[in-house]
Design an enzyme around this catalytic site. Structure first.
Site, short mmCIF file in Angstrom:
data_model
loop_
_atom_site.label_atom_id
_atom_site.label_comp_id
_atom_site.label_asym_id
_atom_site.label_seq_id
_atom_site.Cartn_x
_atom_site.Cartn_y
_atom_site.Cartn_z
N ASP A 185 55.86 -48.23 76.30
CA ASP A 185 54.53 -48.80 76.51
C ASP A 185 54.49 -49.63 77.79
O ASP A 185 53.50 -49.61 78.53
CB ASP A 185 54.13 -49.67 75.33
N ASP A 197 58.18 -49.59 67.55
CA ASP A 197 57.79 -50.72 68.39
C ASP A 197 58.62 -51.93 67.99
O ASP A 197 59.02 -52.06 66.83
CB ASP A 197 56.31 -51.03 68.22
#
Length: 154
Positions: A127, A113
């Site tokens: 995402d 991330d």
């Protein structure tokens, strides 16, 4: 859209994997680079769980269930190919995001991330795809689904 649907999916997956590679290659774990000071940064984070780091250690749920869900998305996409574009887009985005994060889980054991707005958990392109796909699905159900709605009475 219908003709090039899988090309769009591949482009989203490549964009996701490319951004993750750039972050892993250029930032140390936990390192952050401001994009817009005090608002947005690129921060290298490893997520060993699902959304908001939930389900850490749940290998079956994190590695195998997404495979089934991605296959279901693809089957539904093919069966309902003449559906409204919002429905098709939702399935493509959800499947693309699922594949992007699944590649990380299988290859690294975690998801990379990097997008950090400081007031929200750090996330990635995959995402964004899943979230936007869910948004398109909601739009489809609310405004474009033409199936007959019944109140449960026959």
């Amino acid at each position: 859209m219908k003709k090039f649907r899988y090309l769009f999916a591949v482009l989203f997956i490549v964009l996701d994997q490319l951004t993750k590679y750039i972050v892993r290659a250029n930032l140390a774990l936990g390192e952050s680079v401001d994009v817009i000071p005090k608002i947005c940064s690129f921060t290298y984070v490893r997520n060993y769980g699902a959304a908001f780091s939930s389900l850490v250690g749940q290998t079956f749920i994190l590695k195998y269930l997404p495979i089934a869900l991605i296959i279901i998305c693809i089957v539904i996409l093919e069966v309902y190919i003449k559906s409204h574009w919002t429905f098709l887009t939702s399935l493509l985005l959800i499947a693309s995001g699922g594949v992007g994060n699944l590649i990380d889980r299988w290859y690294f054991g975690y998801v990379t991330d990097m997008i950090d707005f400081h007031f929200f958990p750090v996330f990635n392109v995959a995402d964004i795809c899943v979230t936007c796909g869910c948004g398109f699905l909601i739009l489809y159900v609310l405004f474009f689904d033409k199936t007959e709605k019944t109140d449960g009475k026959q």
